[in-house]
Design a protein around this motif. Structure first.
Motif, PDB file in Angstrom:
ATOM      1  N   GLU A   1       0.837  -1.180   0.000  1.00 31.63           N
ATOM      2  CA  GLU A   1       0.000   0.000   0.000  1.00 31.63           C
ATOM      3  C   GLU A   1       0.884   1.247   0.000  1.00 31.63           C
ATOM      4  O   GLU A   1       2.105   1.161   0.077  1.00 31.63           O
ATOM      5  CB  GLU A   1      -0.930   0.011   1.228  1.00 31.63           C
ATOM      6  CG  GLU A   1      -1.822  -1.215   1.358  1.00 31.63           C
ATOM      7  CD  GLU A   1      -2.934  -1.275   0.320  1.00 31.63           C
ATOM      8  OE1 GLU A   1      -3.154  -0.254  -0.369  1.00 31.63           O
ATOM      9  OE2 GLU A   1      -3.587  -2.327   0.212  1.00 31.63           O
ATOM     10  N   HIS A   2       0.242   2.406  -0.075  1.00 31.02           N
ATOM     11  CA  HIS A   2       0.991   3.669  -0.096  1.00 31.02           C
ATOM     12  C   HIS A   2       1.188   4.174   1.324  1.00 31.02           C
ATOM     13  O   HIS A   2       0.738   5.266   1.695  1.00 31.02           O
ATOM     14  CB  HIS A   2       0.256   4.694  -0.960  1.00 31.02           C
ATOM     15  CG  HIS A   2       0.262   4.375  -2.414  1.00 31.02           C
ATOM     16  ND1 HIS A   2       1.240   4.812  -3.279  1.00 31.02           N
ATOM     17  CD2 HIS A   2      -0.578   3.619  -3.164  1.00 31.02           C
ATOM     18  CE1 HIS A   2       0.996   4.370  -4.496  1.00 31.02           C
ATOM     19  NE2 HIS A   2      -0.103   3.635  -4.457  1.00 31.02           N
ATOM     20  N   VAL A   3       1.853   3.378   2.136  1.00 28.35           N
ATOM     21  CA  VAL A   3       2.083   3.707   3.544  1.00 28.35           C
ATOM     22  C   VAL A   3       3.456   4.339   3.704  1.00 28.35           C
ATOM     23  O   VAL A   3       4.457   3.828   3.177  1.00 28.35           O
ATOM     24  CB  VAL A   3       1.967   2.452   4.431  1.00 28.35           C
ATOM     25  CG1 VAL A   3       2.423   2.751   5.858  1.00 28.35           C
ATOM     26  CG2 VAL A   3       0.543   1.919   4.420  1.00 28.35           C
ATOM     27  N   ASP A   4       3.490   5.432   4.445  1.00 25.46           N
ATOM     28  CA  ASP A   4       4.750   6.105   4.760  1.00 25.46           C
ATOM     29  C   ASP A   4       5.385   5.404   5.959  1.00 25.46           C
ATOM     30  O   ASP A   4       4.838   5.464   7.069  1.00 25.46           O
ATOM     31  CB  ASP A   4       4.474   7.571   5.079  1.00 25.46           C
ATOM     32  CG  ASP A   4       5.749   8.372   5.302  1.00 25.46           C
ATOM     33  OD1 ASP A   4       6.825   7.765   5.492  1.00 25.46           O
ATOM     34  OD2 ASP A   4       5.666   9.617   5.293  1.00 25.46           O
ATOM     35  N   PRO A   5       6.523   4.741   5.790  1.00 22.80           N
ATOM     36  CA  PRO A   5       7.134   4.017   6.920  1.00 22.80           C
ATOM     37  C   PRO A   5       7.596   4.917   8.050  1.00 22.80           C
ATOM     38  O   PRO A   5       7.861   4.430   9.154  1.00 22.80           O
ATOM     39  CB  PRO A   5       8.315   3.291   6.268  1.00 22.80           C
ATOM     40  CG  PRO A   5       8.624   4.067   5.030  1.00 22.80           C
ATOM     41  CD  PRO A   5       7.318   4.608   4.556  1.00 22.80           C
TER      42      PRO A   5
END
Length: 422
Positions: free
Chosen positions: A287-291
């Motif tokens: 997904e487009h998750v910011d780590p």
């Protein structure tokens, strides 16, 4: 005449199993071979701060033609509800919130599609509308089997054509838009979880991820084969709060993930921690998750687990919000669940929340103690848990977090979280 079937029967047998609808005219019409058509209905639910309730029933009446709303009254229909456990209850055990009663219809109205909506009396602490039951010996909530029986008492007036009397009703699905917005998933380890995905907008880039860890009552009861991936979103607004338009604006669009323990987190936190981490890592990959903007929030048993996650993975989270979290073993016997040394070593920005009248997880030896040891941590300590004029048990301080109520020096919790980066 009325008819009812369980949700499972509808799913297994389909709408064709229904009794039907008799159009107006003498009873002899049916004898002459006129086709009988059923009317289905949906149970409309809302997750209140104290748990999900069925708040209205929507009848699929639009195909009857325009109905005259002037002929709709609260006593046009009677609604009976029966709620029973989906798993056997052992002799001598107790399950709270089963019921068999008439629901009070407060209004009968038309929605924009021309369907009849029967609004039902509901509210915090009101029995007879809940969708969950709590099994005492297991300390677990289960989704009750709901059987609603609807009876029409007076004919419906239509703008065109004679009045109509519905003679058969078929129960359909339980609809809760907030819950339904979370998709169902199972991790590689077999842990179930629900996921809210924000709307994608060009140029927005990667989004924050909020990890919600439930309390003990929302875990599975696998000896009974019960593992529903439902109660995490129906028992309280913990995860749902972060998916509201208000929260999504503050976080500029955030994923919200709610794993469900196969038992309860405190049973074996060190074993569950990597399984939760696997879910987080998988979401970062696909997904487009910011780590750098992953947050962990948990209540009670999940408050313990949120602390345990920051101990196990000190570089993973941008912020941690343990709510009425367990640090010392309940009952006071045995070693600490989170040691003083572990608490003192936490460097994840932490905001703790609890209520002074919590008689389930004593605040002084748990939340306040953790705050004293976690460097730079913030704390919000309420006197009671009161929302919209209703006083909840003191343990329910997660209600405040789900409503973005905690604040320090004018900064509310969600805004504080949204500004944190790892």
């Amino acid at each position: 005449m009325s008819a009812s079937v369980t949700r499972r029967t509808v799913l297994a047998g389909g709408a064709g199993a229904a009794i039907g609808l008799a159009l107006p005219g003498p009873a002899a019409h049916a004898a002459k071979g006129h086709h009988l058509t059923s009317v289905s209905f949906t149970l409309d639910a809302t997750t209140l701060d104290g748990g999900e309730q069925v708040t209205s029933v929507t009848l699929d009446t639009r195909r009857l033609g325009p109905i005259d709303p002037a002929g709709l009254h609260p006593d046009t229909f009677t609604v009976h509800a029966r709620a029973t456990s989906p798993i056997p209850i052992a002799p001598g055990d107790l399950i709270f919130s089963e019921y068999d009663l008439d629901r009070t219809v407060t209004a009968a109205r038309l929605d924009r599609h021309g369907n009849i909506v029967l609004d039902l009396s509901h509210g915090e602490g009101q029995l007879g509308g809940g969708t969950l039951g709590y099994i005492l010996s297991k300390g677990r909530n289960v989704r009750l089997d709901l059987v609603y029986t609807i009876t029409q008492n007076t004919p419906l007036l239509r703008r065109h054509g004679p009045p109509v009397t519905i003679t058969g009703f078929v129960q359909g699905r339980l609809s809760n838009p907030e819950v339904d917005a979370f998709s169902h998933h199972v991790s590689g380890s077999g842990m179930k979880y629900r996921l809210y995905s924000p709307k994608r907008s060009p140029g927005r880039g990667r989004r924050p991820l909020i990890l919600w860890l439930h309390g003990a009552g929302e875990g599975a009861s696998l000896p009974d084969g019960y593992y529903d991936n439902e109660t995490t979103l129906r028992a309280n607004r913990g995860a749902l709060g972060f998916a509201t338009p208000q929260a999504q604006r503050i976080f500029a669009g955030a994923y919200v993930v709610a794993p469900q323990s196969t038992s309860y987190w405190m049973e074996d936190g060190p074993r569950f921690a990597p399984l939760i981490r696997d879910i987080v890592d998988d979401l970062v990959r696909r997904e487009h998750v910011d780590p750098d903007r992953i947050h962990v929030v948990g209540c009670s048993n999940g408050g313990y687990m949120s602390l345990k996650m920051t101990v196990a993975y000190p570089d993973l989270f941008a912020a941690s919000v343990p709510i009425c979290g367990v640090v010392e073993p309940l009952g006071g016997e045995g070693p600490p669940l989170v040691t003083d040394a572990e608490l003192a070593a936490i460097d994840t920005p932490t905001w703790l929340v609890t209520s002074r009248d919590d008689d389930t997880v004593p605040p002084e030896t748990n939340t306040v103690h953790a705050h004293d040891l976690i460097p730079g941590s913030l704390i919000t300590l309420y006197d009671h848990v009161v929302w919209n004029g209703y006083q909840f048990p003191g343990h329910f301080s997660w209600i405040y977090v789900a409503r973005n109520d905690p604040s320090v020096d004018g900064t509310h919790l969600w805004q504080w979280m949204s500004r944190r980066h790892r």
